[in-house]
Design an enzyme around this catalytic site. Structure first.
Site, PDB file in Angstrom:
ATOM      1  N   ARG A 245      35.304  51.392   3.620  1.00  0.00           N
ATOM      2  CA  ARG A 245      35.832  50.149   4.373  1.00  0.00           C
ATOM      3  C   ARG A 245      36.558  49.070   3.657  1.00  0.00           C
ATOM      4  NH1 ARG A 245      31.033  49.824   8.737  1.00  0.00           N
ATOM      5  NH2 ARG A 245      31.635  51.654   9.724  1.00  0.00           N
TER       6      ARG A 245
ATOM      7  N   HIS B  78      33.289  42.364   9.844  1.00  0.00           N
ATOM      8  CA  HIS B  78      32.388  43.487  10.818  1.00  0.00           C
ATOM      9  C   HIS B  78      30.818  43.339  10.493  1.00  0.00           C
ATOM     10  CE1 HIS B  78      31.364  46.875  12.907  1.00  0.00           C
ATOM     11  NE2 HIS B  78      31.078  47.349  11.819  1.00  0.00           N
TER      12      HIS B  78
END
Lengths: 256, 225, 641
Positions: free
Chosen positions: C334, C405
């Site tokens: 990510r 996130h």
């Protein structure tokens, strides 16, 4: 970006014991806003004016936690199918619209404030049996229980329920049978849930009745308001499970 | 947890509604078949009525059963309806319906009117108190002239159209009730649900057409004394 | 480097493989008849908190469980989409405990504690077994066996999933187990109740001060120990994929009571979220990482290319992940994928109305697999995208942009998940322990459940058995003092009566942190951010406007309390980012990068976990270091090329 002028008629109620009434607010909204973002804007203005903002339940704002709960223009979660209030976007409305916003209405879901209701009844129904009694540890390897894909899929269809209560809000009888049916069916579809299936359905139905929900008269409104489109076939399945459990007599846990 | 008596739970009551509804629907079919003998002529329907009279103990047994079924159906309906009304003490200011049908929304209303109709119907044809002037004649065999009674009744517009109206309500009641009963006793699934709804509508519509054919044909003079 | 004496990581002796077994064997037990004499407070009902509450109650302890939502079932674990990792090796693709351990350490850019991560990999398999026994409807093959999918940062298929709702199904499993214990009267559930302070008695965590969010009543709760399972602090950025109610308040209040805050600068920016559409935006919506199994990320090669995506020919597209990281391609981790997307936008090649977006394209997948298969795999996500944007990903690529996130940092804990405050356990996203500087996809659920079902119940039992916390009641003066502080703070917020709303402050704080402590951080930027946060905090206490009263349901007041904490916490976050003069995982300092623009670690100076000690709201916290030793895996440059 096109802005639209909206008139909101919002249910305002100070607390559980006080009477409520509708108040009217005018606001501007962009078509890209979510419905809750539109309400955020209204609330910030109210706050700046020193007034009490509209209280509403919300959390994840991505359609999965099940917190948001408003009846928008007569439909729980608003006019778009398979969509929670938080994922409803203002492009579904047009300039000049009047939008009526009310809380879930049911005896079993008393209003706590404005658009917030108490859905503890759902938790108590799950407490009465909506689980398998698998203690942590001491369970077999996951692949030792084979489950046909169709059964697993059907269990998942039922298990998707987010517990928002739209089914109760939509039902002309404020019945919770879709909610209960979904949990009963989820577990009854799986071998892991079979052992306790009979006591589960009996206890959950008993608790559901105790909470003061109405009875299903097969309108199908719950299914069409359900943000996860859970089918009323699960109500039929619950009825079947319930009838199948009729001969089952529960032994008191105290006899252990 | 202590279990309630099954008949007192919500599902138990729904099942009671379903089972009594199913049996009453069976009666509706049987009753229709008997009535349709009118199209075979005076002889047929009068002798059907005469033979029915001869089986008096059986008929009375059937009547008592039917009375029982109707009573259970109605009392359960009242219980359910009261509970349903209580379940939503504050009504919505605005409520949209998505899928529900007219039949489903008017079950209590149609049911009540149908009950009134049944009482009238019994007074009219069974106990013959409403229209004694046309209900008490005999045919050439000395049997009760049911044919004449029916035909002459339905020559009167208020009776013919009154019956058609009541039967329309019965149709609405059945169109929702028939598939509902299978749902309530847990027989429907993914594939059968939509089919059951269609069949339910079709069957109740066929019953409806068959039933209203009697007053309409009499009124329009297709069946004459 | 030696660890600070304040930080005893308490890692068991023995071989890496044996450490957890050894520790379990060492743990003292509480006699079943005595368990019911002990009470445990658990704040948070997500995977870590819910699972721990259910398990501890099942063991026989009395549990008091708290959540701010109206039901424990709504905790934000529910929103996890993609899946949960486990080293079951059901696919026979040569997965193993070691490989999951290795991938997690490497994915975390060598900033996690080896022993904890190895234990996590060991336990991962048990989690799947447990969840299946609970009736979690994981995806199945036609054979009836469990199905798996691939996820970022791994070359094996070890991710178990339940459609795009894995978090929901796992949470409901834990929730149902919890409800069962509520029914058994072993758990007292406090819904709509927010923890506002931690209470220490004789240096031990002994209780909390909470507010009933319906009546406004302030309540005191005492127990033998406290578990915080309150999630991450992503909402310090205002816009994140977290739920609106997620906050740092619980861990921040614990920090103010002496718990150390570790590695707050490790924040994860998820590459695939729906871009911001306007100022009113209240949150960002994640598009599951699983989409990158079949979706290809690209940006136009030319700057300022305003053509619609379908009119940009293949040779004018830059599939930047495939170009830069050929061996992992679109499944690069990510942090790396997010930076690559940001880089494309910074070069002026971004797409969408404000140029802050890149494409995630399913055209090839639809060609290869057919629309039906794509629909089966990702239908619900694609529908969600369509609802939010009004665009159809079957005919045009999705526009995505990175968003906050997950937060790898959190309260410092030892191997037993206990913070430096005796009796204060911290689990799940709220602690710092397992993901280092970057978390791999599908590992958050794994950690939450490992902590909740299999680790904290044993370490908590051991704590109670060995420390034997004595009898304390809420009459203790510490409770009264904490309650008084809590009430004063509430009164203060209500009495300011300024002009600026809570949300306005929150947005401004979020903008400072996103701009200066987001995907790219610099010394100057961070110093500036700290100044701005201090100024904003001062303004908050002068100009806040909160309507309504304290003894009622007052959502503005709730938010004000959380934002007040964020305004302090944000500063710690920036300080940590400022002090860590290297780039690693989610922490990217512009000054420290390779020539190719990759993160450049400084292992010599920074192979440690930074744990900050509170010294006062406006004073510099004290840094404590826990040295990270890599004995099983050699420190190496992380490469996904």
């Amino acid at each position: 970006m096109s802005d639209m002028n909206l008139t909101l008629k919002v249910w305002r109620q100070k607390s559980k014991d006080q009477k409520g009434c509708f108040e009217t607010y005018k606001t501007l909204a962009s078509e890209h806003m979510s419905f809750l973002e539109m309400l955020d804007v209204v609330n910030e203005k109210l706050e700046r004016d020193g007034k009490d903002p509209v209280a509403f339940d919300h959390d994840c704002r991505e359609g999965i936690c099940g917190a948001c709960s408003m009846v928008i223009n007569g439909s729980p979660h608003g006019p778009e199918k398979a969509t929670t209030t938080c994922q409803l976007h203002m492009r579904k409305f047009k300039d000049g619209d009047t939008i009526v916003i009310e809380p879930w209405r049911a005896k079993a879901f008393p209003v706590l404030k404005d658009l917030i209701v108490d859905r503890g009844a759902f938790d108590r129904i799950i407490q009465s049996g909506g689980y398998t009694s698998a203690a942590t540890g001491g369970v077999p390897d996951a692949n030792s229980i084979l489950i046909p894909k169709e059964r697993a899929d059907e269990a998942m269809d039922a298990a998707q329920c987010i517990g928002c209560g739209a089914c109760v809000a939509a039902c002309p009888n404020a019945s919770a049978m879709l909610f209960v049916g979904a949990k009963v069916s989820h577990l009854a579809n799986l071998p892991q849930g079979q052992v306790e299936a009979k006591t589960r359905v009996q206890n959950m139905v008993t608790q559901m009745d105790k909470e003061g929900f109405g009875n299903c008269t097969n309108h199908g409104e719950c299914e069409s308001s359900c943000p996860k489109e859970i089918s009323i076939k699960f109500i039929s399945k619950m009825n079947r499970e319930y009838l199948g459990a009729l001969s089952h007599v529960q032994k008191s846990a105290a006899a252990e | 947890m202590n279990r309630d008596c099954p008949a007192q739970t919500s599902i138990g009551k729904k099942v009671l509604m379903a089972l009594t509804g199913l049996m009453l629907s069976g009666f509706i079919v049987g009753h229709l078949l008997g009535n349709l003998t009118i199209f075979a002529g005076r002889e047929w329907i009068n002798s059907y009525a005469y033979h029915l009279e001869e089986l008096k103990p059986l008929v009375w047994a059937a009547r008592i059963t039917l009375l029982g079924l109707v009573t259970i159906h109605i009392l359960t309906a009242i219980c359910l309806t009261i509970k349903n009304r209580q379940a939503r003490p504050v009504a919505y200011a605005k409520k949209e319906h998505q899928t529900t049908s007219v039949g489903a929304r008017t079950m209590a209303l149609t049911g009540t009117v149908i009950l009134a109709f049944i009482i009238f119907h019994l007074m009219h044809f069974t106990f013959r108190v409403t229209h004694p002037e046309i209900s008490n004649s005999l045919d050439e065999h000395g049997h009760r002239d049911v044919f004449k009674m029916v035909v002459m009744s339905f020559q009167r517009p208020e009776l013919a159209f009154g019956y058609v109206a009541a039967l329309t309500l019965l149709f609405l009641h059945l169109s929702h009730g028939l598939w509902s009963l299978f749902q309530s006793i847990g027989l429907l699934g993914e594939r059968t649900l939509p089919v059951a709804k269609k069949i339910s509508c079709a069957v109740s519509f066929i019953l409806y057409l068959a039933y209203i054919s009697i007053p309409l044909t009499c009124y329009f003079g297709l069946v004459k004394v | 480097m030696a660890s600070s004496p304040k930080l005893n990581s308490n890692i068991p002796e023995g071989d890496l493989k044996d450490k957890w077994q050894n520790r379990l064997a060492e743990y003292k037990l509480v006699n079943p008849a005595n368990k019911r004499k002990h009470k445990i407070i658990i704040v948070g009902t997500g995977l870590a908190g819910g699972a721990a509450a259910a398990t501890l109650a099942e063991l026989g302890y009395n549990v008091e469980s708290f959540c701010y939502q109206d039901s424990p079932r709504r905790a934000h674990s529910i929103a996890a989409q993609g899946g949960i990792n486990a080293s079951k090796n059901y696919r026979g693709d040569n997965d193993s405990i070691y490989r999951l351990f290795y991938d997690t350490i490497k994915g975390g850019d060598f900033r996690a504690r080896e022993a904890n991560v190895y234990r996590l990999a060991q336990i991962s398999g048990n989690i799947i077994d447990q969840c299946v026994a609970q009736g979690v409807p994981f995806a199945r093959e036609y054979s009836g066996y469990l199905a798996n999918r691939s996820f970022g940062g791994a070359q094996v298929s070890r991710t178990f999933y339940a459609r795009g709702q894995t978090g929901q199904q796992l949470l409901l499993g834990a929730y149902q187990a919890l409800e069962r214990q509520i029914n058994a009267k072993k758990v007292t559930m406090h819904e709509r109740t927010e923890m506002l302070d931690l209470v220490l008695v004789n240096g031990q965590a002994r209780g909390i001060i909470a507010r009933n969010m319906v009546t406004g009543e302030i309540t005191k709760h005492v127990a033998d120990c406290v578990i915080l399972a309150t999630g991450g602090y992503g909402n310090v950025f205002y816009l994140s994929t977290n739920a609106k109610g997620c906050s740092a308040s619980a861990i921040h209040r614990a920090y103010k009571r002496g718990a150390l805050m570790a590695n707050p600068c490790y924040t994860q920016i998820h590459p695939t979220c729906i871009p911001v559409s306007g100022d009113y935006q209240s949150k960002l919506t994640l598009m599951s990482e699983s989409l990158r199994n079949d979706g290809r990320m690209w940006a136009p090669k030319a700057k300022g290319d305003k053509r619609p995506p379908n009119e940009i020919p293949e040779n004018e597209r830059d599939y930047f992940l495939e170009r830069k990281y050929p061996s992992y391609g679109n499944l690069a981790p990510r942090d790396i994928s997010s930076r690559a997307a940001k880089e494309a936008c910074d070069e002026g090649r971004g797409v969408g109305p404000n140029g802050l977006g890149v494409y995630l394209d399913f055209a090839d997948a639809i060609k290869r697999l057919g629309k039906q298969t794509v629909k089966e795999r990702y239908g619900n996500l694609i529908d969600m995208y369509n609802r939010i944007t009004g665009e159809d990903p079957y005919t045009q690529p999705m526009r995505i942009y990175p968003a906050v996130h997950y937060t790898m940092g959190g309260l410092w804990v030892d191997y037993d998940l206990m913070s430096n405050i005796p009796g204060l356990f911290v689990t799940g996203e709220a602690n710092f322990s397992d993901h280092g500087a970057n978390r791999l996809g599908a590992s958050a659920l794994m950690q939450g459940l490992a902590d909740g079902y299999f680790i904290s119940p044993h370490s908590v039992s051991n704590y109670i058995a060995s420390v034997k916390p004595g009898k304390v009641t809420t009459d203790a003066p510490e409770f009264a003092a904490a309650e008084k502080e809590t009430r004063e703070k509430i009164k203060r917020m209500l009495s300011i009566n300024g002009k600026t709303t809570v949300d306005e402050f929150h947005r401004r704080l979020g903008k400072i942190i996103w701009d200066k402590c987001g995907m790219a951080r610099t010394k100057e930027g961070l110093e500036q951010a700290i100044k701005e946060i201090r100024a904003l905090r001062a303004e908050f206490w002068k100009d806040l406007k909160v309507t309504g009263g304290e003894n009622e349901l007052n959502q503005s007041l709730e938010r004000a309390g959380r934002v007040a904490d964020f305004l302090e916490f944000g500063e710690v976050l920036c300080m940590d980012a400022l002090h860590r003069e290297e780039s690693c995982g989610g922490h990217f300092r512009v000054e420290y990068q390779t020539e190719e623009g990759e993160a450049k670690r400084n292992d010599e100076k920074f192979t440690y976990a930074a744990a900050w000690e509170f010294t006062g709201v406006d004073s510099q916290p004290i840094l404590h270091k826990e040295e990270l030793k890599f004995e099983s895996i050699h420190l190496q440059t992380r490469s996904y090329k």
